[in-house]
Design a protein around this motif. Structure first.
Motif, short mmCIF file in Angstrom:
data_model
loop_
_atom_site.label_atom_id
_atom_site.label_comp_id
_atom_site.label_asym_id
_atom_site.label_seq_id
_atom_site.Cartn_x
_atom_site.Cartn_y
_atom_site.Cartn_z
N UNK A 18 0.82 -1.21 0.00
CA UNK A 18 0.00 0.00 0.00
C UNK A 18 0.85 1.26 0.00
N UNK A 19 2.17 1.08 -0.02
CA UNK A 19 3.07 2.22 -0.10
C UNK A 19 3.76 2.58 1.19
N UNK A 20 3.30 1.99 2.31
CA UNK A 20 3.95 2.25 3.60
C UNK A 20 4.93 1.11 3.87
N UNK A 21 6.13 1.23 3.32
CA UNK A 21 7.01 0.07 3.23
C UNK A 21 7.72 -0.27 4.54
N UNK A 22 8.11 0.72 5.31
CA UNK A 22 8.94 0.46 6.48
C UNK A 22 8.11 0.54 7.75
N UNK A 23 8.08 -0.55 8.49
CA UNK A 23 7.43 -0.54 9.79
C UNK A 23 8.34 0.12 10.82
N UNK A 24 9.60 -0.35 10.89
CA UNK A 24 10.54 0.21 11.84
C UNK A 24 11.95 -0.22 11.48
N UNK A 25 12.93 0.39 12.10
CA UNK A 25 14.32 -0.01 11.99
C UNK A 25 14.85 -0.27 13.39
N UNK A 26 15.45 -1.44 13.60
CA UNK A 26 15.98 -1.82 14.90
C UNK A 26 17.38 -2.37 14.70
N UNK A 27 18.35 -1.78 15.39
CA UNK A 27 19.73 -2.27 15.29
C UNK A 27 20.28 -2.23 13.88
N UNK A 28 19.85 -1.24 13.10
CA UNK A 28 20.31 -1.13 11.72
C UNK A 28 19.59 -2.01 10.74
N UNK A 29 18.63 -2.81 11.20
CA UNK A 29 17.87 -3.71 10.33
C UNK A 29 16.51 -3.07 10.03
N UNK A 30 16.13 -3.08 8.76
CA UNK A 30 14.85 -2.52 8.34
C UNK A 30 13.80 -3.63 8.24
N UNK A 31 12.66 -3.39 8.85
CA UNK A 31 11.56 -4.36 8.81
C UNK A 31 10.40 -3.77 8.02
N UNK A 32 9.98 -4.51 6.99
CA UNK A 32 8.90 -4.05 6.13
C UNK A 32 7.55 -4.52 6.69
N UNK A 33 6.56 -3.69 6.47
CA UNK A 33 5.24 -3.91 7.06
C UNK A 33 4.52 -5.04 6.35
N UNK A 34 4.21 -6.12 7.09
CA UNK A 34 3.51 -7.28 6.53
C UNK A 34 2.05 -7.36 6.97
N UNK A 35 1.76 -6.77 8.13
CA UNK A 35 0.41 -6.91 8.69
C UNK A 35 0.18 -5.79 9.69
N UNK A 36 -1.05 -5.27 9.74
CA UNK A 36 -1.41 -4.22 10.69
C UNK A 36 -2.89 -4.36 11.03
N UNK A 37 -3.21 -4.59 12.31
CA UNK A 37 -4.60 -4.79 12.70
C UNK A 37 -4.85 -4.22 14.09
N UNK A 38 -6.11 -3.86 14.32
CA UNK A 38 -6.52 -3.31 15.61
C UNK A 38 -7.42 -4.31 16.34
N UNK A 39 -7.13 -4.52 17.64
CA UNK A 39 -8.02 -5.31 18.48
C UNK A 39 -8.29 -4.55 19.77
N UNK A 40 -9.50 -4.68 20.28
CA UNK A 40 -9.89 -4.01 21.51
C UNK A 40 -9.08 -4.58 22.67
N UNK A 41 -8.62 -3.70 23.57
CA UNK A 41 -7.77 -4.13 24.68
C UNK A 41 -8.28 -3.54 25.99
N UNK A 42 -8.05 -4.26 27.07
CA UNK A 42 -8.48 -3.80 28.39
C UNK A 42 -7.67 -2.59 28.83
#
Length: 338
Positions: A247-271
């Motif tokens: 969908x064009x939002x390629x990078x979820x985050x970068x940790x320790x110099x490693x780039x992680x691409x966004x594979x899944x994003x969902x919302x669930x109700x939480x206490x």
């Protein structure tokens, strides 16, 4: 002699009748006085306890999505452009508005602002405690606001990775009319569950696969807007949908110099808890007419936080690091290794 006796008898009878008449007059006078006293007392009582009409005042509230929650390209709250408001007194629903809308229900209210920010003006009675609930959402969001039952019901049917599910909530408890404007910040009653892969790019570059993803888990489906509690856990099974990377939002985050691409994003109700809640997540990635299924046990999540599940999916045994990060405030780290 006889005549004299009759005269004496008649005189006696007349005296008795006259005496009884005087007594009856006194009785009637007494009863009339008592009746008059009751009437006077009733009038005095009604004067002492007049019916007082409540005094009303116009109040202004500035309502907005917390700015810290609108910083990401995905999950930035930009679609939540509709505001619902409900007013309660002693737990009883009074009236509400929905903005933007043509008609207004019950309250004298107006709105001025842009998506994510509203100024609401309404008229309320003085010296009365109200609970006021705000709910911001996107048009077509899969939620039902049952105001009389003070519940928001979540419908988990439908596509995964759907940003229209983003929504925001806050309640103002025990509000009494004041001359001071009120600022209200809305926050998510959800946890955002994300999966990121560090090894997705080769598949896009070499084969041009189109990939879809979805998750299954358990989550509560009802939010009580007056006390913030959640209930009625259900099985969540979203339908496969294009991954956020495509969908064009390629990078979820970068940790320790490693780039992680966004594979899944969902919302669930939480206490509404200050500690993590743990649940099992099963993710499915569909590409090249085949499914890759991954199970991640005991995933931590928290209301108004993002859980990032990070690792390799396609080039070897799955290995994930899980981090719970703010939209929001504070950091919590949790590692999962396979």
């Amino acid at each position: 002699m006889v005549m004299s006796s009759l005269s004496s008898l008649s005189l006696a009878l007349l005296m008795i009748i006259f005496s009884n008449f005087r007594i009856m007059r006194k009785v009637f006078s007494f009863l009339a006085a008592v009746a008059t006293l009751f009437v006077v007392m009733g009038c005095e009582k009604s004067i002492e306890q007049p019916v007082v009409e409540p005094e009303y005042q116009e109040v202004t509230m500035s309502v907005g999505i917390a700015s810290s929650e609108m910083v990401k390209a995905l999950g930035n709250g930009a679609l939540a452009d509709r505001l619902d408001m409900a007013v309660y007194h002693k737990g009883q629903y009074i009236s509400s508005i929905q903005l933007p809308s043509v008609g207004k229900e019950g309250l004298n209210a107006t709105v001025i602002g842009t998506p994510g920010k509203w100024r609401v003006t309404l008229t309320l009675a003085k010296n009365v405690k109200y609970d006021i609930v705000f709910w911001a959402h996107a048009e077509g969001a899969p939620y039902k606001f049952n105001k009389a039952e003070h519940q928001i019901v979540v419908d988990y049917d439908g596509l995964a990775n759907d940003e229209v599910r983003d929504a925001f909530y806050e309640r103002v408890e025990g509000y009494v009319v004041t001359d001071t404007p009120v600022d209200v910040e809305l926050r998510r009653p959800f946890a955002q569950i994300n999966i990121g892969a560090s090894d997705y790019d080769p598949y896009i570059t070499d084969f041009g696969f189109k990939m879809t993803s979805a998750i299954t888990c358990k989550a509560p489906s009802v939010l009580d807007v007056l006390d913030g509690s959640v209930s009625e856990e259900v099985d969540v099974k979203f339908d496969l949908a294009p991954i956020p990377y495509e969908s064009g939002n390629q990078v979820l985050t970068k940790v320790g110099g490693v780039t992680y691409h966004w594979m899944s994003m969902n919302y669930i109700l939480a206490a509404q808890s200050n500690t993590n809640i743990y649940g099992d997540i099963k993710a499915t990635f569909h590409y090249n007419d085949s499914d890759l299924e991954v199970s991640i046990p005991s995933v931590p999540y928290r209301r108004n936080y993002r859980t990032n599940i990070l690792g390799t999916l396609f080039t070897g045994p799955a290995k994930f690091d899980v981090e719970v990060v703010p939209g929001f405030a504070g950091d919590i780290m949790h590692d999962i290794n396979y």
